[in-house]
Motif scaffolding. Structure first.
Motif, PDB file in Angstrom:
ATOM      1  N   ALA A   1      49.916  47.853  29.908  1.00  0.00           N
ATOM      2  CA  ALA A   1      48.626  47.174  30.067  1.00  0.00           C
ATOM      3  C   ALA A   1      48.722  46.063  31.104  1.00  0.00           C
ATOM      4  O   ALA A   1      47.811  45.871  31.930  1.00  0.00           O
ATOM      5  CB  ALA A   1      48.157  46.620  28.722  1.00  0.00           C
ATOM      6  N   ARG A   2      49.825  45.339  31.098  1.00  0.00           N
ATOM      7  CA  ARG A   2      50.011  44.267  32.088  1.00  0.00           C
ATOM      8  C   ARG A   2      50.152  44.849  33.494  1.00  0.00           C
ATOM      9  O   ARG A   2      49.632  44.306  34.465  1.00  0.00           O
ATOM     10  CB  ARG A   2      51.247  43.441  31.707  1.00  0.00           C
ATOM     11  CG  ARG A   2      51.537  42.273  32.647  1.00  0.00           C
ATOM     12  CD  ARG A   2      52.527  41.300  32.028  1.00  0.00           C
ATOM     13  NE  ARG A   2      53.800  41.915  31.711  1.00  0.00           N
ATOM     14  CZ  ARG A   2      54.819  42.015  32.585  1.00  0.00           C
ATOM     15  NH1 ARG A   2      54.669  41.563  33.839  1.00  0.00           N
ATOM     16  NH2 ARG A   2      55.954  42.573  32.229  1.00  0.00           N
TER      17      ARG A   2
ATOM     18  N   CYS B   1      44.603  55.113  28.243  1.00  0.00           N
ATOM     19  CA  CYS B   1      45.534  54.356  27.413  1.00  0.00           C
ATOM     20  C   CYS B   1      45.740  55.095  26.083  1.00  0.00           C
ATOM     21  O   CYS B   1      44.783  55.242  25.318  1.00  0.00           O
ATOM     22  CB  CYS B   1      44.982  52.958  27.165  1.00  0.00           C
ATOM     23  SG  CYS B   1      46.115  51.844  26.326  1.00  0.00           S
ATOM     24  N   PRO B   2      46.947  55.599  25.823  1.00  0.00           N
ATOM     25  CA  PRO B   2      48.183  55.412  26.589  1.00  0.00           C
ATOM     26  C   PRO B   2      48.237  56.318  27.814  1.00  0.00           C
ATOM     27  O   PRO B   2      47.469  57.280  27.911  1.00  0.00           O
ATOM     28  CB  PRO B   2      49.275  55.800  25.583  1.00  0.00           C
ATOM     29  CG  PRO B   2      48.615  56.812  24.694  1.00  0.00           C
ATOM     30  CD  PRO B   2      47.196  56.354  24.564  1.00  0.00           C
TER      31      PRO B   2
ATOM     32  N   THR C   1      40.329  46.447  31.630  1.00  0.00           N
ATOM     33  CA  THR C   1      41.065  45.246  32.009  1.00  0.00           C
ATOM     34  C   THR C   1      40.247  43.979  31.936  1.00  0.00           C
ATOM     35  O   THR C   1      40.800  42.892  31.778  1.00  0.00           O
ATOM     36  CB  THR C   1      41.576  45.375  33.449  1.00  0.00           C
ATOM     37  OG1 THR C   1      40.451  45.496  34.339  1.00  0.00           O
ATOM     38  CG2 THR C   1      42.499  46.570  33.602  1.00  0.00           C
ATOM     39  N   GLY C   2      38.943  44.075  32.107  1.00  0.00           N
ATOM     40  CA  GLY C   2      38.154  42.888  32.347  1.00  0.00           C
ATOM     41  C   GLY C   2      38.231  42.505  33.811  1.00  0.00           C
ATOM     42  O   GLY C   2      38.881  43.182  34.619  1.00  0.00           O
ATOM     43  N   PRO C   3      37.559  41.431  34.214  1.00  0.00           N
ATOM     44  CA  PRO C   3      37.495  41.039  35.629  1.00  0.00           C
ATOM     45  C   PRO C   3      38.872  40.790  36.233  1.00  0.00           C
ATOM     46  O   PRO C   3      39.791  40.318  35.558  1.00  0.00           O
ATOM     47  CB  PRO C   3      36.666  39.745  35.603  1.00  0.00           C
ATOM     48  CG  PRO C   3      35.873  39.832  34.334  1.00  0.00           C
ATOM     49  CD  PRO C   3      36.757  40.540  33.355  1.00  0.00           C
ATOM     50  N   VAL C   4      39.012  41.123  37.521  1.00  0.00           N
ATOM     51  CA  VAL C   4      40.271  40.926  38.237  1.00  0.00           C
ATOM     52  C   VAL C   4      39.984  40.358  39.616  1.00  0.00           C
ATOM     53  O   VAL C   4      38.871  40.439  40.132  1.00  0.00           O
ATOM     54  CB  VAL C   4      41.048  42.257  38.383  1.00  0.00           C
ATOM     55  CG1 VAL C   4      41.458  42.791  37.025  1.00  0.00           C
ATOM     56  CG2 VAL C   4      40.227  43.282  39.155  1.00  0.00           C
ATOM     57  N   GLU C   5      41.021  39.779  40.218  1.00  0.00           N
ATOM     58  CA  GLU C   5      40.936  39.321  41.600  1.00  0.00           C
ATOM     59  C   GLU C   5      41.439  40.444  42.496  1.00  0.00           C
ATOM     60  O   GLU C   5      42.558  40.934  42.337  1.00  0.00           O
ATOM     61  CB  GLU C   5      41.789  38.067  41.797  1.00  0.00           C
ATOM     62  CG  GLU C   5      41.690  37.495  43.203  1.00  0.00           C
ATOM     63  CD  GLU C   5      42.462  36.196  43.353  1.00  0.00           C
ATOM     64  OE1 GLU C   5      42.616  35.735  44.509  1.00  0.00           O
ATOM     65  OE2 GLU C   5      42.905  35.646  42.321  1.00  0.00           O
ATOM     66  N   LEU C   6      40.615  40.872  43.436  1.00  0.00           N
ATOM     67  CA  LEU C   6      40.929  42.028  44.256  1.00  0.00           C
ATOM     68  C   LEU C   6      41.878  41.682  45.387  1.00  0.00           C
ATOM     69  O   LEU C   6      41.920  40.546  45.861  1.00  0.00           O
ATOM     70  CB  LEU C   6      39.653  42.632  44.837  1.00  0.00           C
ATOM     71  CG  LEU C   6      38.590  43.079  43.833  1.00  0.00           C
ATOM     72  CD1 LEU C   6      37.380  43.643  44.566  1.00  0.00           C
ATOM     73  CD2 LEU C   6      39.162  44.108  42.872  1.00  0.00           C
ATOM     74  N   ILE C   7      42.639  42.696  45.808  1.00  0.00           N
ATOM     75  CA  ILE C   7      43.455  42.581  47.010  1.00  0.00           C
ATOM     76  C   ILE C   7      43.103  43.737  47.926  1.00  0.00           C
ATOM     77  O   ILE C   7      42.593  44.771  47.498  1.00  0.00           O
ATOM     78  CB  ILE C   7      44.961  42.583  46.689  1.00  0.00           C
ATOM     79  CG1 ILE C   7      45.379  43.874  45.973  1.00  0.00           C
ATOM     80  CG2 ILE C   7      45.337  41.373  45.867  1.00  0.00           C
ATOM     81  CD1 ILE C   7      46.871  43.962  45.718  1.00  0.00           C
ATOM     82  N   GLY C   8      43.409  43.583  49.214  1.00  0.00           N
ATOM     83  CA  GLY C   8      43.058  44.603  50.192  1.00  0.00           C
ATOM     84  C   GLY C   8      44.029  45.757  50.173  1.00  0.00           C
ATOM     85  O   GLY C   8      45.014  45.780  49.439  1.00  0.00           O
TER      86      GLY C   8
END
Length: 298
Positions: free
Chosen positions: A138-139, A159-160, A280-287
Motif C-alpha cells: 500500500a505504501r 488490492c491485494p 490512495t486518496g490525494p497525492v502530489e503528482l510528479i512528471g
C-alpha cells in the motif's frame, strides 16, 4: 489545466454481474501517460525480496528448503531432491511447484483442494508476514505509483496484488491476452508489473508497444525497476521459463480516481475486473521523468 479542473468521478455504479463496465472516454493525457515506461524505486525502502521470502517459507520445513536462499533459487529443494512433506502456509508456492511439473506430496494435495485452500488463505491473511507485505505494498502504491498516474485525487488500485512465482518450466504462466478481453475491466486502467528478481529474455514479461502492433519484446529489468504500461489494450504474454532461475513478481491495475467506474462485488466491495480494490486518496503528482514536475489531467 489545474487540479480543480479534474474530471468528476463517473456517477454510474455497475454490479459485478453486469456484462461489462460502461464505456468511459479515455482522455488524451491518459493515453500518453500509460505508454510503456520503466520507473525506478529504492529497493531498500520496501525490501520486497525479504517480505516475499517470509511469505513462502514454511517454519516446519528443514534447513535448506524453499525460502531459505535467494528467491531466484526457491525451486531448489535441497539435497533430498523432493518437496518437504509439510504443506506450505502460502498457496502460491504450491501452485508454482505444480506448474513446474513437481509431484505433490499427499499433504500438499489435500491443502490444494479449493475449500481448504480458501480457508487456509483466509487464515494466512492474519499472519504478521502477510500484513507486513500488504502494508508495504500500500505504501509503494501511494508513494511510487499514484504520483505517476496524472490525477491529484489519487488512484483506485487492485488490492491485494497478483503475486506470481514462475519456476523453470516447459509451460508459460500467462497466456497471450489484453485485460479488456475479460469482463468488467475498465478503459482507464493502467497496468504495473514489479519484478522482485532480475528478469530477462524468457523469464521476463513480453509486451507489444501499441495495440495490435505485434512487436513483442521482453521487458528486461533489475530489482528497483517496474513496468508501467497499457495492458488494457496492449497484448502481453510470458514464455516458458528456460533460464534455470525462478521469476518472482507482482502485478496490479490502477485507475485514476476521477475516471474510476464504481463496480461493486460481493458485500458491496469495489472491484476492477475480478480484483478487489482500495484507494490512495490525494497525492502530489510528479512528471514523466520523475523529477518532481507536476502534471494534471485536463
Amino acid at each position: 489545466m489545474g487540479a480543480s479542473a479534474s474530471r468528476e468521478p463517473p456517477k454510474a455504479v455497475v454490479s459485478e454481474t453486469t456484462a461489462d463496465v460502461l464505456d468511459v472516454q479515455v482522455p488524451a493525457w491518459l493515453s500518453d501517460l500509460r505508454r510503456e515506461r520503466r520507473p525506478r524505486y529504492r529497493t531498500d525502502a520496501y525490501r520486497f525480496d525479504e517480505l516475499i521470502r517470509a511469505l513462502v517459507k514454511q517454519p516446519a520445513w528443514p534447513e535448506g528448503s524453499p525460502g531459505d536462499g535467494p528467491l531466484e533459487m526457491i525451486h531448489d529443494v535441497g539435497p533430498t531432491g523432493a518437496l518437504p512433506a509439510t504443506a506450505p502456509r502460502f498457496g502460491k508456492i504450491m501452485h508454482a511447484f505444480r506448474h513446474a511439473g513437481w509431484k505433490m506430496p499427499p499433504e500438499w494435495r489435500l491443502a490444494m483442494r479449493p475449500g481448504e485452500e480458501r480457508r487456509s488463505f483466509k487464515a494466512f491473511q492474519t499472519t504478521p508476514e502477510w500484513i507486513a507485505f500488504m502494508e508495504t505494498y500500500a505504501r509503494f502504491v501511494r508513494e511510487e505509483v499514484a504520483p505517476l498516474c496524472g490525477d491529484p485525487a489519487g488512484v483506485v488500485y487492485q488490492c491485494p496484488p497478483t503475486l506470481r512465482i514462475a519456476m523453470p518450466s516447459v509451460a508459460p504462466t500467462i497466456a497471450l491476452h489484453r485485460d479488456r478481453d475479460y469482463p468488467r475491466h475498465q478503459p482507464a486502467e493502467i497496468n504495473f508489473w514489479v519484478p522482485v528478481t532480475a528478469v530477462a529474455g524468457n523469464s521476463a514479461l513480453w509486451v507489444e508497444s501499441d495495440p495490435e502492433l505485434g512487436d513483442f519484446h521482453p521487458v528486461d529489468m533489475e530489482p528497483g525497476e517496474f513496468l508501467m504500461f497499457d495492458g488494457h489494450n496492449c497484448r502481453h504474454v510470458t514464455k516458458p521459463n528456460d533460464t534455470g532461475r525462478t521469476r518472482v513478481s507482482f502485478d496490479f491495475r490502477v485507475v485514476p480516481q476521477s475516471l474510476y467506474v464504481e463496480v461493486l462485488g460481493q458485500g458491496g466491495k469495489r472491484k476492477i475486473g475480478d480484483y478487489f480494490v482500495d484507494s490512495t486518496g490525494p497525492v502530489e503528482l510528479i512528471g514523466r521523468g520523475g523529477g518532481g514536475e507536476q502534471t494534471t489531467p485536463g
